[in-house]
Motif scaffolding. Structure first.
Motif, short mmCIF file in Angstrom:
data_model
loop_
_atom_site.label_atom_id
_atom_site.label_comp_id
_atom_site.label_asym_id
_atom_site.label_seq_id
_atom_site.Cartn_x
_atom_site.Cartn_y
_atom_site.Cartn_z
N LEU A 51 0.47 -1.40 0.03
CA LEU A 51 -0.03 0.30 -0.13
C LEU A 51 0.98 1.56 0.05
O LEU A 51 1.47 1.16 0.63
CB LEU A 51 -1.06 0.56 1.30
CG LEU A 51 -2.17 -0.85 1.61
CD1 LEU A 51 -3.00 -1.34 2.13
CD2 LEU A 51 -2.46 -0.57 0.09
N SER A 52 0.09 2.30 -0.63
CA SER A 52 1.35 3.78 -0.80
C SER A 52 0.89 4.36 0.94
O SER A 52 0.66 3.54 1.41
CB SER A 52 0.35 4.64 -1.19
OG SER A 52 -1.22 4.99 -0.97
N THR A 53 1.48 5.23 1.03
CA THR A 53 2.46 5.56 2.27
C THR A 53 0.70 6.19 2.53
O THR A 53 0.15 6.41 3.49
CB THR A 53 2.88 6.60 2.25
OG1 THR A 53 3.93 6.90 2.01
CG2 THR A 53 3.17 7.84 3.99
N PHE A 54 0.35 7.12 2.20
CA PHE A 54 -1.26 7.06 2.21
C PHE A 54 -2.08 6.71 2.42
O PHE A 54 -3.27 6.52 3.77
CB PHE A 54 -1.69 7.89 0.98
CG PHE A 54 -3.09 8.50 0.90
CD1 PHE A 54 -3.63 9.80 1.24
CD2 PHE A 54 -4.46 7.98 0.61
CE1 PHE A 54 -4.99 10.76 1.06
CE2 PHE A 54 -5.38 7.87 0.58
CZ PHE A 54 -6.53 9.46 1.14
N ASP A 55 -2.25 5.42 1.49
CA ASP A 55 -3.05 4.37 2.32
C ASP A 55 -2.75 3.78 3.52
O ASP A 55 -3.75 3.51 4.31
CB ASP A 55 -3.35 2.97 1.06
CG ASP A 55 -4.20 3.48 -0.52
OD1 ASP A 55 -5.57 4.44 -0.30
OD2 ASP A 55 -3.56 2.98 -1.63
N ASN A 56 -1.60 3.79 3.59
CA ASN A 56 -1.22 2.99 5.06
C ASN A 56 -2.31 3.67 6.14
O ASN A 56 -2.17 3.46 7.16
CB ASN A 56 -0.09 3.33 5.07
CG ASN A 56 1.18 1.34 4.89
OD1 ASN A 56 0.45 0.47 5.37
ND2 ASN A 56 1.61 1.51 3.29
N VAL A 57 -1.98 5.22 6.16
CA VAL A 57 -2.06 6.02 6.81
C VAL A 57 -3.89 5.99 7.49
O VAL A 57 -4.06 6.40 8.48
CB VAL A 57 -1.37 7.47 6.30
CG1 VAL A 57 -2.07 8.49 7.76
CG2 VAL A 57 0.30 7.31 7.07
N ALA A 58 -4.42 6.32 5.69
CA ALA A 58 -5.27 5.91 5.53
C ALA A 58 -5.98 4.60 6.75
O ALA A 58 -7.22 4.58 6.80
CB ALA A 58 -6.40 6.16 4.71
#
Ligand SMILES: Nc1ncnc2c1ncn2[C@@H]1O[C@H](COP(=O)(O)OP(=O)(O)OP(=O)(O)O)[C@@H](O)[C@H]1O
Ligand SMILES: [Mg+2]
Lengths: 295, 258
Positions: free
Chosen positions: B102-109
């Motif tokens: 997952l992208s950084t964004f998706d990880n944080v989301a």
């Protein structure tokens, strides 16, 4: 692809899951053939049931010593007696030409023949009134020597019995295919759960419900089941069309019209949806059951 | 999660933990975390800091003793009740545990998605926080391409994004430079001021002294808690030029998304 959505687990990259649509395609292909056979046989059996159950054939042996006129009179008397019997809707003498044609497998193609031919009368009975062939037989035998009534019941019964057996077989095959498909999905899902155990734990620890994780597996399995189903159905349709073409070319009177009724085609078209649904539900249940054993 | 000011956020009573048939790595651990408290968890490597946190973030069940979280005895809590408890807990794992695909964004989301927050809300919140932790240019990068410190910041962002009531961080500043370390500790301070209960496991004795929060010290499997020496020296020592505030959306309390 139309049914894939963003997932938190990299299920697309599992080697097994790339394999799954083809396995399902193969199973749907077999299922479609089994189902087409099932429907075709059912149509056949019904047609015989309704078409033939209400027909009788009366056979009058020719008397070689009697004159043609006497034979004709005898035939007319029989026809009258049959027509007057309650429950008979229609009685018709089968033409000599037709009798010759029916005998052609044994006699070869002939225009006329010296041997006196037995005469046949096709009788159509009212399906609502159960006309007993044996009573008609007794009645005729008193006046017409050697008259024989054949109600097709015995051989029709055997044929239908055979068709029903084949149907049960086809249904059994369908059931086995369903079991095999479910086992495949269960196996693939379990493997996926193991491969992604680490990511699944992180999802759990961030507060994901089991159903959230199950949904990802189910969505993926549904998409693969549907995709495999479409492939399998296309292959099956091509095969059935080819079979129909070959049967059409044979033109044999022995092979009855096997074309599928509309409801048959609809039930085949539903197969990919069914495959998707079975795969999705199986995956979901597998995930829910497996995760229940974790903390 | 409704937080009652009188109910401890976490309460351990004579807790013991062993892995498999091995020796007890935690013995008779007893402590209580009051709502809004901030503790450091220290002890030599292998003392059991991560193990203690694992018990608190429900990755393990204790071998013996009582663990209460938000007033729930987790030994008797139904399995269905655990996700709700876990959503009130944010964790910065020692080894990050970002999802690599997952992208950084998706990880944080992730914590917002599992909680069923609307995508449009998720986008605004996550982007703002990623800018704040300095990962603006790495939102679509995947963890394997991030540096250690960048991974750590992504992991911290994921831990705080849903404004948990209890935040645990296992060595959260081990991989970042001083300036970023201060900034992240500042983030924790600010969240603590907003009422978040915090436990930070660390080897950084200097930071522990400087921030002056109470210390839970693990040694040979047992735990001793010593009171803090809060001097608020943080304000003096924090480097110039750091924003004082928090990402705006993060200042909204727990339940901001509901
Ligand atoms: N999954 C596990 N299985 C078996 N033993 C484990 C496991 N995790 C930790 N241990 C053992 O438990 C003890 C405590 O480990 P833990 O990771 O909690 O220490 P720590 O205080 O966090 O150390 P560090 O400061 O190095 O992170 C160690 O002896 C370790 O070997
Ligand atoms: Mg550790």
């Amino acid at each position: 692809m139309m049914f894939s959505r963003r997932t938190d687990l990299p299920l697309d990259k599992d080697p097994l899951s790339r394999f799954l649509p083809w396995l399902i395609a193969f199973m749907v292909f077999l299922a479609a053939l089994a189902q087409a056979g099932l429907i075709g046989l059912d149509v056949l059996a019904q047609r015989w049931d309704t078409g033939m159950a209400s027909t009788l054939t009366v056979q009058i042996p020719a008397d070689p010593d009697a004159s043609d006129a006497a034979n004709a009179r005898r035939l007319q008397t029989t026809l009258n007696m049959i027509s007057e019997t309650p429950g008979v809707m229609h009685a018709r003498v089968v033409s000599e030409a037709k009798v010759l044609q029916l005998l052609s497998p044994w006699l070869g193609v002939v225009q006329a023949i010296d041997v006196p031919l037995p005469r046949l009368i096709d009788v159509e009975t009212d399906p609502d009134i159960d006309l007993d062939a044996r009573i008609l037989q007794q009645k005729l035998a008193r006046t017409i020597e050697g008259a024989q009534v054949d109600d097709h019941g015995v051989w029709l019964g055997r044929l239908i019995e055979m068709v029903r057996t084949l149907e049960a077989l086809a249904a059994g095959v369908l059931g086995l295919i369903l079991l095999a498909a479910m086992s495949t999905v269960i196996f693939t899902t379990r493997t996926g759960l193991t491969v992604h155990a680490e990511a699944i734990e992180v999802l759990h620890l961030t507060g994901a419900q089991d159903s959230y994780i199950a949904k990802q597996f189910a969505g993926r399995a549904w998409a693969m089941g549907f995709k495999g189903g479409v492939i399998g159905l296309v292959l099956a349709a091509l095969t059935l069309a080819l079979l129909g073409y070959v049967a059409g070319r044979l033109q044999a009177g022995m092979i009855p019209d096997m074309s599928l009724p509309l409801v048959g085609w609809v039930s085949l078209a539903i197969l990919p949806l069914a495959a998707g649904l079975v795969a999705g539900l199986t995956a979901r249940l597998t995930v829910m059951r497996t995760l229940r054993r974790m903390i | 999660m409704d937080i009652d000011q009188n109910t401890p956020i976490a309460r351990f009573e004579n807790v013991g933990l062993r892995y498999g048939l091995g020796p007890e790595v935690l013995q008779d651990v007893t402590f209580e975390l009051k709502p809004g408290s901030y503790h450091f968890l220290v002890g030599p490597s292998g003392a059991g800091k991560s193990s203690l946190l694992k018990l608190m973030y429900l990755a393990h069940r204790p071998s013996r003793g009582l663990v209460h979280l938000f007033g729930h005895d987790i030994a008797t809590a139904a399995r269905d009740a655990l996700p709700a408890l876990r959503r009130s807990i944010g964790v910065v794992f020692q080894e990050y545990r970002l999802l690599e695909h997952l992208s950084t964004f998706d990880n944080v989301a992730l914590p917002l998605r599992v909680a069923g927050i609307r995508e449009s809300d998720i986008k605004r919140h996550v982007e703002e926080l990623l800018v704040w932790v300095g990962l603006k240019d790495h939102m679509s990068a995947r963890p394997p391409t991030l540096s250690g410190g960048q991974k750590q910041r992504a992991s911290i962002a994921r831990a705080v994004i849903a404004r948990p009531s209890l935040l645990m961080a296992d060595e959260p500043t081990g991989n970042v430079d001083d300036r970023m370390g201060y900034r992240l500790m500042h983030l924790f301070e600010e969240l603590n001021k907003l009422g978040t209960t915090i436990v930070v496991a660390t080897h950084n004795e200097a930071m522990v002294r400087e921030l002056g929060h109470p210390v839970m010290r693990l040694g040979a499997g047992t735990l001793h808690v010593s009171p803090g020496t809060k001097t608020d020296s943080f304000a003096r020592t924090s480097p110039q030029g750091l924003e004082r505030g928090l990402p705006h959306r993060l200042t909204r309390g727990p339940g901001a998304f509901e």
